[in-house]
Write an enzyme that holds these catalytic residues in place. Structure first.
Site, PDB file in Angstrom:
ATOM      1  N   HIS A  59      -0.023  -2.489  -5.253  1.00  0.00           N
ATOM      2  CA  HIS A  59      -1.030  -1.578  -5.828  1.00  0.00           C
ATOM      3  C   HIS A  59      -1.157  -0.297  -5.037  1.00  0.00           C
ATOM      4  O   HIS A  59      -0.548  -0.137  -3.972  1.00  0.00           O
ATOM      5  CB  HIS A  59      -2.384  -2.308  -5.948  1.00  0.00           C
ATOM      6  CG  HIS A  59      -2.935  -2.805  -4.652  1.00  0.00           C
ATOM      7  ND1 HIS A  59      -3.522  -1.985  -3.733  1.00  0.00           N
ATOM      8  CD2 HIS A  59      -2.999  -4.067  -4.139  1.00  0.00           C
ATOM      9  CE1 HIS A  59      -3.931  -2.712  -2.696  1.00  0.00           C
ATOM     10  NE2 HIS A  59      -3.617  -3.988  -2.912  1.00  0.00           N
TER      11      HIS A  59
ATOM     12  N   CYS B 292      -1.490  -8.347  -0.013  1.00  0.00           N
ATOM     13  CA  CYS B 292      -0.918  -7.480  -1.046  1.00  0.00           C
ATOM     14  C   CYS B 292      -0.038  -6.411  -0.408  1.00  0.00           C
ATOM     15  O   CYS B 292      -0.012  -6.270   0.816  1.00  0.00           O
ATOM     16  CB  CYS B 292      -2.037  -6.793  -1.825  1.00  0.00           C
ATOM     17  SG  CYS B 292      -2.960  -7.921  -2.874  1.00  0.00           S
TER      18      CYS B 292
END
Lengths: 107, 439
Positions: free
Chosen positions: B221, B237
């Site tokens: 992201h 992440c």
């Protein structure tokens, strides 16, 4: 006999007088020399005293300089120590700031 | 008579011309010397732009890109330079050991590590190397292969990014962040209560684009903290700069394979030269990684039937500057093919550099620090400026100290919120400053 006695007396008195005269002259010479030596000694003493005074002054100066150098070295060491300490503190502060930054970058 | 005087006149002119040419050639020599001197220790070419993301991959070659050098200007920070050139903070710091990340000296020359050895994996889909904190996206167009590479932020030691083969399961624009219970608990302990879901916007740590991986709970992201790229700061992440995640999002179809590896030592060849790129491995796996590297190098040595410079290998390993270093001539005489770093001109503005709004008497401010050292004040201000979302901050010089003032803020609640963030995120006890009263 009288003649002989006179001759003997003269023979004794004359050399004695002559010796006496020689001794006075010599004494005067010696005294003059002594005075000169004395004067020289005085001068030498004065010179020696002056030299000693100068040497003492130089020693005092050298001691003072050495003391000043020593204190300057000590001061420089202190300053260096303080600078290292400051650098260490600054480095620690920078590390702390970096760690806080990295922590702040988490979600 | 007149012919004789004409000849002597023309002779004089010739002498004068020769003298002029001689003087001119001397000054030209001086000018050339000054050009050579300005190039300094990096005698590469001067360029205004340099490729930073997309590269062609030649068949049989493993090294892409070029190293570059840039001269810093006043007010630059390494994170600003890193972002402009699509590098992570880890890469620029490792390549420039000893340079102050936040307050580097103006005029200092910084190495831009824009040359990379491709990870030892199949060249397909997306490959992420956690050790180098870079993502590689391969594209095959007929017979040619290209790779686009971006720096990433990865998981911490406590919450590491998983390695292995996975794929992009789905994509989302302006994603909502559903706060995991463990993260909510961490924030609650710090006195920062998070909502169950954070909607899209400046407070959303996922940024504007998200690619959800097949391994549940893990995403590629964007971010609202661009200065975190190149740090181990995520909960597993992979984070990208906002400008990079947009490109990746547009270029990546669902079901694209994603392979996550951890390769701190990379070896590869270009133009007959063998390169080694070393990154500091985690302490627990250092010995194992070294063993793997040496085994591979011994195989190459055996095949070439020539001795490798093991001293050099160990030097590169110890320095761990994260740049490809030539260590061996696979083809004799090929060492001269090694390219010198190019000198890149400093851009007028650095992309993404935090801007500080002008001061306003009617605004609110927060006194963040009052310190005797200017560098310390500048560092604090730079760190505050690089928070996400940004908190503008600047340094005010006083007679015997330096103050770091955050702001301007439009109202008291904004200022108090900033002070709270300074306390929670940076452990700074800020003092809220009210605006000047009219009349």
């Amino acid at each position: 006999m009288k003649k002989n006695l006179f001759l003997i007396t003269m023979m004794l008195v004359l050399p004695t007088l002559m010796i006496g005269c020689a001794t006075t002259g010599d004494l005067q010479k010696v005294q003059a020399e002594q005075k000169m030596i004395d004067a020289k000694a005085d001068q030498a003493l004065k010179d020696a005293q002056a030299a000693k005074t100068a040497a003492d002054a130089a020693k005092v100066k050298a001691d003072e300089t050495s003391a000043r150098a020593e204190s300057a070295i000590k001061a420089a060491e202190e300053r260096e120590k303080a600078a290292v300490e400051r650098e260490k503190v600054a480095e620690e502060k920078a590390k702390k700031a970096e760690a806080a930054f990295e922590k702040s970058m988490k979600k | 008579m007149s012919r004789i005087s004409d000849r002597s006149l023309s002779c004089n002119w010739l002498r004068l011309a020769a003298l002029c040419i001689f003087i001119f050639s001397l000054s030209a020599c001086a000018a050339m010397k000054s050009v050579r001197e300005t190039t300094g220790p990096f005698p590469g070419r001067h360029e205004t732009e340099i490729e930073r993301n997309k590269f062609a991959v030649a068949r049989g070659e493993d090294v892409i890109g070029r190293l570059a050098v840039i001269r810093l200007e006043k007010g630059d920070t390494l994170p600003d330079i890193a972002r402009h050139f699509s590098l992570g903070i880890n890469a620029i710091s490792a390549a420039n050991p000893g340079v102050d990340v936040w307050v580097p000296e103006a005029g200092e020359r910084i190495l831009l590590p824009l040359s990379f050895i491709l990870p030892d994996t199949p060249r397909k889909g997306i490959v992420v190397n956690l050790a180098t904190m870079r993502l590689f996206q391969y594209k095959e167009d007929g017979t040619s292969l290209s790779v686009t590479t971006y720096p990433v932020g990865v998981g911490t030691n406590e919450r590491p990014t998983p390695t292995g083969q996975m794929h992009v399961a789905r994509k989302a624009v302006r994603p909502t962040w559903h706060v995991p219970a463990s993260i909510a608990e961490d924030h609650r302990k710090k006195g920062d209560d998070l909502p169950a879901a954070v909607p899209p916007g400046p407070e959303n740590p996922l940024g504007e684009y998200a690619l959800y991986l097949s391994k549940s709970g893990y995403l590629i992201h964007g971010t609202n903290k661009p200065a975190s790229i190149g740090l181990t700061a995520t909960n597993g992440c992979l984070r990208l700069y906002p400008e990079n995640v947009k490109t990746l999002f547009d270029d990546t179809p669902v079901k694209t394979p994603v392979l996550i590896v951890n390769q701190p030592y990379l070896i590869g060849q270009r133009d007959g030269v063998l390169y080694l790129e070393a990154h500091t491995p985690p302490e627990e796996s250092a010995a194992h990684e070294t063993e793997i590297l040496y085994r591979r190098l011994r195989t190459i040595e055996k095949k070439a039937a020539r001795a490798l410079d093991w001293k050099k290998v160990k030097e590169v390993q110890a320095e761990a500057r994260g740049i490809p270093v030539p260590i061996f001539e696979l083809r004799q005489g090929s060492e001269k093919e090694v390219a010198k770093p190019v000198e890149v001109e400093h851009p007028e503005t650095l992309y993404g550099k935090p801007e500080i709004p002008a001061l306003r008497l009617q605004a609110w401010y927060v006194l963040a620090a009052d310190v005797p050292d200017m560098i310390e004040a500048q560092r604090i201000a730079a760190i505050i400026n690089h928070q996400g979302p940004q908190i503008p901050a600047r340094v005010f010089q006083k007679s015997d100290s330096y103050r770091v003032i955050a702001g301007p803020f439009n109202d008291g609640s904004e200022a108090k919120k900033a002070a709270k963030r300074l306390k929670i995120d940076l452990e700074i006890d800020g003092i809220v400053i009210e605006p000047f009263k009219n009349g």
